[in-house]
Design an enzyme around this catalytic site. Sequence first.
Site, short mmCIF file in Angstrom:
data_model
loop_
_atom_site.label_atom_id
_atom_site.label_comp_id
_atom_site.label_asym_id
_atom_site.label_seq_id
_atom_site.Cartn_x
_atom_site.Cartn_y
_atom_site.Cartn_z
N THR A 118 52.68 41.54 56.07
CA THR A 118 51.28 41.45 55.66
C THR A 118 50.58 40.46 56.58
O THR A 118 51.23 39.63 57.22
CB THR A 118 51.16 40.97 54.19
N HIS A 155 51.60 41.34 38.38
CA HIS A 155 52.42 42.48 38.83
C HIS A 155 53.27 42.10 40.03
O HIS A 155 54.47 42.40 40.07
CB HIS A 155 51.51 43.65 39.18
N ARG A 156 52.67 41.40 41.02
CA ARG A 156 53.43 41.04 42.21
C ARG A 156 54.45 39.96 41.87
O ARG A 156 55.58 39.98 42.35
CB ARG A 156 52.49 40.59 43.33
N LYS A 166 48.79 32.93 37.28
CA LYS A 166 48.81 34.30 37.81
C LYS A 166 50.23 34.68 38.25
O LYS A 166 50.72 35.77 37.94
CB LYS A 166 47.83 34.42 38.98
N GLY A 169 40.99 41.08 45.84
CA GLY A 169 41.01 42.47 45.37
C GLY A 169 40.22 42.63 44.08
O GLY A 169 39.10 42.15 43.94
N ASP A 197 40.88 41.34 41.20
CA ASP A 197 41.13 40.25 40.24
C ASP A 197 39.91 39.89 39.39
O ASP A 197 40.04 39.65 38.19
CB ASP A 197 41.63 39.00 40.96
N ASP A 229 53.21 47.15 48.22
CA ASP A 229 52.03 48.00 48.10
C ASP A 229 51.59 47.85 46.66
O ASP A 229 52.41 47.93 45.74
CB ASP A 229 52.33 49.46 48.44
N SER A 230 50.34 47.55 46.48
CA SER A 230 49.88 47.28 45.13
C SER A 230 48.47 47.80 44.94
O SER A 230 47.75 48.08 45.91
CB SER A 230 49.94 45.77 44.84
#
EC number: 3.6.1.66
Length: 199
Positions: free
Chosen positions: A8, A183-184, A178, A156, A158, A73-74
């Site tokens: 990334t 998710h991450r 967070k 993103g 958020d 990938d999210s």
Amino acid sequence: MTDLLVATRNAKKLAELHRVLDAAGVTGLRLLSLNDVPAFDEAPETGATFEENALAKARDAFRATGLPSVADDSGIAVDALNGMPGVLSARWSGVHGDDASNTTLLLGQLKDVPVERRGAAFVSACALAHAGGETVVRGEWPGAVAFEPRGSGGFGYDPVFVPEGSSRSAAELTPEEKDAASHRGRALAQLVPALRALV
């Protein structure tokens, strides 16, 4: 010290993995980003699933550099949009990575959707590719889409995502809050045993 390439250029994703590794007590890994290695051809994200895209990115990075490589990938999957934007989250408005336009478009598409039908989940697939094999994991963070952006943290979607059980948006949470729920964070936590094995 073992070099680990995080596929990334997003400094916030790199910092997130740093925090997850620190919290898990994993030492001996030096995290590099795509900015730290010679440029290589990155395949376009054409997978139908987050898992396919994450694995393709990790494989590309490992092949090009020979370094153990992690990629994610999210995106956001919105119930009222049949799971979209999904893998198209980063380019939902047509321009890759334009967070403000993506968020504005999403809110516009949901403007007449009542609160009880605004369910959504952030999804992250993380993949590790190295000489010893490949590992792919998935994390999900359930919640709902707010009616307007709130908060200045994160990135993103958020500011418009309100996690289940919270009255604050993801952009209003501290980085530590967070990481513990996201998710991450959930996906990376599952990847920790494989990362620890690299050291």
